[in-house]
Scaffold this motif. Structure first.
Motif, short mmCIF file in Angstrom:
data_model
loop_
_atom_site.label_atom_id
_atom_site.label_comp_id
_atom_site.label_asym_id
_atom_site.label_seq_id
_atom_site.Cartn_x
_atom_site.Cartn_y
_atom_site.Cartn_z
N ASP A 88 0.81 -1.22 0.00
CA ASP A 88 0.00 0.00 0.00
C ASP A 88 0.84 1.27 0.00
O ASP A 88 0.44 2.30 0.54
CB ASP A 88 -0.94 -0.01 1.22
N THR B 66 -0.75 4.57 5.31
CA THR B 66 -1.59 4.66 4.12
C THR B 66 -3.05 4.71 4.54
O THR B 66 -3.49 3.91 5.37
CB THR B 66 -1.36 3.46 3.19
N THR C 263 -6.59 4.05 3.02
CA THR C 263 -7.17 3.36 1.88
C THR C 263 -8.60 3.01 2.25
O THR C 263 -9.18 3.60 3.15
CB THR C 263 -6.28 2.15 1.49
N TYR D 134 -5.25 6.74 -0.80
CA TYR D 134 -5.94 6.17 -1.96
C TYR D 134 -7.33 6.76 -2.05
O TYR D 134 -7.99 6.98 -1.03
CB TYR D 134 -6.09 4.65 -1.80
N ARG E 205 -1.02 -0.09 -7.29
CA ARG E 205 -2.36 0.20 -7.85
C ARG E 205 -2.81 -1.00 -8.65
O ARG E 205 -2.01 -1.85 -9.01
CB ARG E 205 -2.36 1.46 -8.68
#
Length: 167
Positions: free
Chosen positions: A15, A68, A70, A98, A143
């Protein structure tokens, strides 16, 4: 301040760069076909956690280079994630966010919700755009589909245009 979280992984290597703590936001309206995390879609699912509790989890993680956000969709809880981002950056950690929204869409949304702009200004990287199964590419770092971009978030915000971190 509380956030609705689907989960926390304290040793992610997928990630973002290095070993990271991945915070999975609960709630997402994109409903991308083939989504890797469909259990995060229900905005009422997951668990409520205080920003202090999340920071304690991050503090217990060993050998991490960053955090991260997400999901789910972190920008649906922009106020709470902006507070968490402030704490992450105060701890001198790299921050990746993200989003199924594009950078340009987030800028537009940020006109009504300033916390979106605050998150973008603190993030080192933004991975933007919805997952598109027809553009799936497992050779791409960090990704799932070719349409998604890894952007230098704060620099993109400052310049008003998307600046790639990784091509």
């Amino acid at each position: 301040m509380k956030l609705r979280i689907a989960g926390i992984v304290t040793d992610s290597i997928v990630d973002g760069p290095g070993i990271r703590v991945a915070i999975f936001a609960q709630g997402c309206f994109h409903a991308c076909p083939g989504c890797h995390n469909p259990h995060t879609h229900d905005a009422n699912g997951g668990t409520e956690m205080d920003v202090e509790e999340i920071m304690a989890e991050i503090g217990r993680a060993r050998y991490i280079q960053g955090v991260t956000f997400t999901g789910g969709e972190p920008f649906l809880q922009a106020k709470g994630f902006a507070e968490l981002a402030r704490r992450v950056k105060a701890a001198d950690l790299h921050l990746v966010v993200y989003s199924g929204y594009t950078f340009e869409g987030l800028i537009e949304m940020g006109r009504k919700e300033p916390e979106i702009i605050q998150i973008l200004s603190m993030a080192d990287w933004l991975v933007d755009g919805p997952y598109k199964a027809e553009q799936r590419d497992l050779t791409l770092p960090f990704r799932g589909s070719r349409n998604q971009r890894i952007l230098l978030s704060a620099q993109s915000l400052a310049s008003g245009q998307a600046i790639p971190a990784i091509e």
